[in-house]
Design a protein around this motif. Structure first.
Motif, mmCIF file in Angstrom:
data_model
loop_
_atom_site.group_PDB
_atom_site.id
_atom_site.type_symbol
_atom_site.label_atom_id
_atom_site.label_comp_id
_atom_site.label_asym_id
_atom_site.label_seq_id
_atom_site.Cartn_x
_atom_site.Cartn_y
_atom_site.Cartn_z
ATOM 1 N N ASN A 38 0.677 -1.304 -0.329
ATOM 2 C CA ASN A 38 0.164 -0.466 -0.076
ATOM 3 C C ASN A 38 1.080 1.114 0.112
ATOM 4 N N GLU A 39 1.602 0.689 0.624
ATOM 5 C CA GLU A 39 2.815 2.308 0.693
ATOM 6 C C GLU A 39 3.542 2.138 -0.564
ATOM 7 N N SER A 40 4.188 1.332 -1.232
ATOM 8 C CA SER A 40 5.021 1.956 -2.312
ATOM 9 C C SER A 40 4.106 2.440 -3.033
ATOM 10 N N SER A 41 2.649 2.104 -3.022
ATOM 11 C CA SER A 41 2.131 2.083 -4.528
ATOM 12 C C SER A 41 1.246 3.313 -3.822
ATOM 13 N N GLY A 42 0.071 3.053 -3.038
ATOM 14 C CA GLY A 42 -0.339 3.996 -2.475
ATOM 15 C C GLY A 42 -0.179 5.600 -1.631
ATOM 16 N N GLY A 43 0.946 5.006 -0.799
ATOM 17 C CA GLY A 43 1.422 6.000 0.319
ATOM 18 C C GLY A 43 2.197 7.113 -0.501
ATOM 19 N N LYS A 47 4.412 6.659 -6.213
ATOM 20 C CA LYS A 47 5.526 7.092 -5.712
ATOM 21 C C LYS A 47 7.017 5.749 -5.353
ATOM 22 N N THR A 48 7.883 6.125 -5.960
ATOM 23 C CA THR A 48 8.414 4.817 -5.091
ATOM 24 C C THR A 48 9.045 5.388 -3.745
ATOM 25 N N THR A 49 8.543 4.246 -2.303
ATOM 26 C CA THR A 49 8.555 4.799 -1.496
ATOM 27 C C THR A 49 9.967 4.057 -0.708
ATOM 28 N N PRO A 74 11.205 13.247 -8.023
ATOM 29 C CA PRO A 74 9.818 13.491 -7.636
ATOM 30 C C PRO A 74 8.588 12.143 -7.480
ATOM 31 N N ASN A 75 9.881 11.318 -8.038
ATOM 32 C CA ASN A 75 9.271 10.359 -7.938
ATOM 33 C C ASN A 75 10.016 9.085 -6.863
ATOM 34 N N ILE A 76 10.393 9.806 -5.597
ATOM 35 C CA ILE A 76 10.672 9.092 -4.764
ATOM 36 C C ILE A 76 10.150 9.453 -3.623
ATOM 37 N N HIS A 77 9.635 8.939 -2.704
ATOM 38 C CA HIS A 77 9.149 8.953 -1.200
ATOM 39 C C HIS A 77 9.702 9.179 -0.191
#
Lengths: 438, 335
Positions: A38-43, A47-49, A74-77
């Motif tokens: 969830n985090e890596s897709s939704g959170g 973005k990539t977490t 911008p693609n990183i969280h």
């Protein structure tokens, strides 16, 4: 008829109970996995977490480095979890590494544990030599995280080049010079001279001691030695190494002469001795300045100063490693390299006081112009940079922490409690040997 | 409710409820009934196991498996850094316990701390319960107040006691200094440190035991006291000749529970250590067995050695349990 409905109801109840229990268990197991995805897709909104497991006050977030990196990519969280004390963080990290589960994308490792990680866990960690630039780092720092096979399992964050912090008001009252250059000269080159200065101080001291704790002095002397507890081949030599024994004896001698307060560092009573100005000097890596500030009363501001230690040593410092089990090892390695690059280390020093392990950062304005109001605006950047360059390359071993702790907590501290140096050494070595014995 | 439940539960044992139902009807209906009856019997037979299974599954996973695994690990040299990398060493981990000074030192400390915490604790609990058993104004307040320490976390309590017992800036030494006794080094001297650790235990558990005693005292029939009073017994005589004998099973219970608690003492000495380590003071002066086990396993990472210590502790506890059982049987026989 009645019997049948009861049967039916009963079955329903049983099924419901079993189902709900089963569902509960399954849900319990499945939760972790779901959360991650969830985090890596939704959170992060597609973005990539990247997650970081840290301890203590690493300060990456506080100094705004995550935000900056997220802006650049911008693609990183980025997310972090922080455990306050390494004593709680490290056993969990080891467990996670050995079972290869529950690991964050980036895991921080303390210098006291890095040798054990390098020697026992390197297979689980990514080789970061392609991501970080070896030439950026202090040679010994890079080497500490590199296996004999040339795999660099972690990149260095900060280091702890040691100086001596001293109280100018107490030094003055005891008739000693207060200028940091002159003070440094008093003991330059030899720890024996340092203890002699202490004797001089103690003659005129009123209710104070020269040093704070036996552990601090022992740590300072031992960490300025090239060979300490392990020899280059990885054999435990602490008991036969004359450097260790003489460091122990010198500390014991100073304790017997009453130059050292009988406290254990980082304990409430020790904090109180800082607040009450009960001692005049202490061994002092850069991060200690923040600690002093935190525990001092307001009137201590500006009364401290920093002088070079008799010999340079290292106390503290950490590393960032990337476990192979992570989903985004490539992105995580890039982030780890960026966080530990000279520019970012300089920024971290400006905010957090963590001293860079990259000499390239020492010439940056953030380090050069760094001042500290506790120490009367001493140019701490240049003082610690000078110390960092003179730190010997040390062979560190997997159980350094246990040996150091045994020598302090079961050794020199006993001298301040009235035991002889011989008794203290025996208690310490017996404890350490039992702790090392597998 | 109960009767309905009882008959329902008893019926399958007596041959099932199915024959009692009307048997007339077409053959397929009969087959259906027979099938239902079989299913019902199976249900009655197995569903209780489904009900109790959660506990046993959890026990298997978190009780039995660790117990067996620990036993297996104790026969190996194995480190926390590589728990799957085991080297068979037979009983070496056990044999070396015999000349392990640290183990016996810890065992001795566990015993002495156990004694100086359990005995005063139970005596005080008895006294408090006796006082609370009188008609008091606000007795509920006192009962709740006594249980408050038990509800406090060990960590919080221990950390406060560390401050109280501090050598240089502690309140207890300050008070001792005021009355001219001088400072006691509560953390570094052997007996003061053990007394200090015990005091945390005493503080925490006295109220709990007092309430257990109080509950037992209130179950003693009032007639006994009345007839004792008629015989001319005063309060103290009543306490010794009526209350104490009636409390015997309760006292045994609290002794057993406190013994088990004392042998597992861990949190208090761990947090009382000035060095924040698990060595129980600089000279191991208050290191208990639980602490030594933790030190070997989680500080020094020797899982094999820690497992052997765990099993030895387990065996010692069994012996203590047997002694308790024998004594309690003797006492019961003599009463």
């Amino acid at each position: 008829m009645r019997a049948r409905t009861r049967t039916a109801r009963r079955r329903v109840v049983v099924l419901a109970a079993v189902a709900s229990l089963g569902a509960g268990l399954l849900a319990g197991c499945a939760d972790d996995g779901n959360d991650d995805s969830n985090e890596s897709s939704g959170g992060g909104g597609g973005k990539t977490t990247i997650t970081l497991g840290l301890f203590g006050t690493a300060g990456f977030k506080e100094s705004g480095l995550y935000k900056e990196y997220e802006k650049l990519h911008p693609n990183i969280h980025i997310e972090q979890t922080v455990v306050e004390r390494n004593e709680n963080y490290y056993p969990a990290l080891l467990n996670h590494l050995t079972t290869n589960s529950g690991l964050q994308d980036i895991q921080m490792v303390e210098v006291g544990n890095i040798a054990e990680i390098v020697q026992t866990q390197s297979a689980k960690l990514l080789d970061l030599s392609k991501y970080g630039k070896e030439s950026d780092y202090l040679g010994w720092k890079w080497k500490q995280a590199t296996t004999s096979g040339g795999q660099t399992v972690a990149l260095g964050t900060d280091v702890g080049p040691m100086a001596i912090c001293y109280r100018t008001d107490l030094f003055k009252a005891a008739g000693l010079p207060t200028d940091r250059e002159e003070v440094g000269k008093l003991w330059a080159g030899s720890w024996d001279k340092f203890v002699d200065v202490g004797k001089q101080y103690q003659k005129k001291a009123k209710g104070t001691t020269f040093l704070d704790s036996p552990g601090g002095l022992l740590q300072a002397i031992v960490s300025s030695e090239e060979e300490r507890f392990y020899d280059a081949s990885g054999k435990v030599i602490y008991k036969t190494n004359p450097a260790v024994k003489s460091a122990f004896d010198l500390t014991a001698k100073a304790a017997e002469a009453g130059l050292i307060g009988n406290q254990t560092q980082f304990q409430p009573a020790w904090d109180t001795t800082i607040a009450n100005s009960k001692f005049a000097a202490m061994s002092c890596p850069p991060w200690m300045l923040g600690y002093i500030k935190g525990k001092s009363k307001a009137d201590a501001k500006g009364k401290w100063d920093v002088a070079q230690a008799p010999k340079s040593g290292n106390w503290g410092g950490s590393f960032l490693s990337v476990p192979k089990s992570g989903k985004n090892t490539e992105e995580a390695a890039k982030l780890a390299a960026w966080l530990t690059a000279p520019e970012q280390q300089a920024k971290l020093f400006a905010v957090q006081g963590s001293f860079p392990s990259t000499p390239a950062a020492y010439d940056s304005d953030a380090v050069k112009n760094a001042k500290n109001d506790m120490t009367g605006d001493a140019p701490i950047g240049t003082i610690f940079a000078e110390a960092a360059k003179n730190i010997p390359v040390q062979s560190i071993g997997p159980k350094d922490q246990i040996i150091q702790q045994g020598l302090t907590d079961n050794g020199v501290i006993l001298v301040t409690q009235g035991k002889s140096a011989k008794e203290a050494w025996e208690t310490a070595t017996k404890t350490i040997d039992n702790n090392l014995d597998q | 409710m109960t009767t309905g439940h009882d008959t329902a539960a008893a019926s399958p044992v007596k041959g099932g409820a199915a024959p009692a139902r009307p048997t007339a009807g077409p053959p397929d209906d009969e087959r259906r009934r027979a099938r239902l009856s079989r299913r019902w019997q199976r249900d009655m037979r197995w569903s209780p196991y489904a009900f109790v299974s959660p506990f046993f599954l959890l026990f298997l996973a978190f009780g039995l498996f660790p117990l067996i695994y620990t036993g297996w690990a104790s026969l190996h040299q194995v480190e926390l850094t590589a728990p799957t990398d085991m080297h068979w060493v037979g009983f070496r981990n056990y044999t070396r316990i015999f000349d392990d000074d640290f183990f016996w030192n810890a065992a001795k400390n566990t015993l002495t701390i156990g004694i100086i915490s359990t005995i005063p604790q139970l005596l005080m609990a008895m006294g408090l319960a006796h006082i609370l058993n009188y008609k008091l104004r606000g007795s509920t307040f006192y009962r709740v107040a006594m249980l408050a320490p038990y509800a406090t976390s060990i960590a919080a309590a221990s950390l406060v006691f560390v401050l109280l017992f501090g050598r240089d800036y502690g309140m207890i030494n300050w008070a001792l200094d005021q009355v001219g006794i001088g400072k006691v080094d509560w953390q570094n001297d052997k007996w003061p440190s053990q007394i200090a650790v015990s005091s945390i235990v005493v503080w925490r558990w006295t109220g709990y035991n007092a309430l257990i005693y109080l509950a037992a005292m209130q179950a003693i029939p009032q007639d006994l006291y009345e007839s004792a009073a008629l015989d001319g017994a005063n309060r103290w005589q009543q306490f010794f000749h009526v209350t104490l004998p009636s409390l015997r099973p309760t006292i045994l219970f609290t002794v057993v529970v406190s013994t088990i608690g004392a042998s597992q003492l861990f949190g208090e000495p761990l947090l009382f250590d000035a060095n924040k380590g698990a060595s129980g003071g600089s000279t191991h002066q208050f290191q208990t067995l639980g602490l030594y086990l933790y030190e070997q396993g989680w500080v020094n990472q020797h899982l094999g050695r820690a497992s052997a210590i765990a099993w030895t502790m387990f065996l010692i506890l069994i012996v203590v349990g047997i002694i308790n059982y024998v004594i309690s049987r003797r006492l019961r026989a003599s009463s």
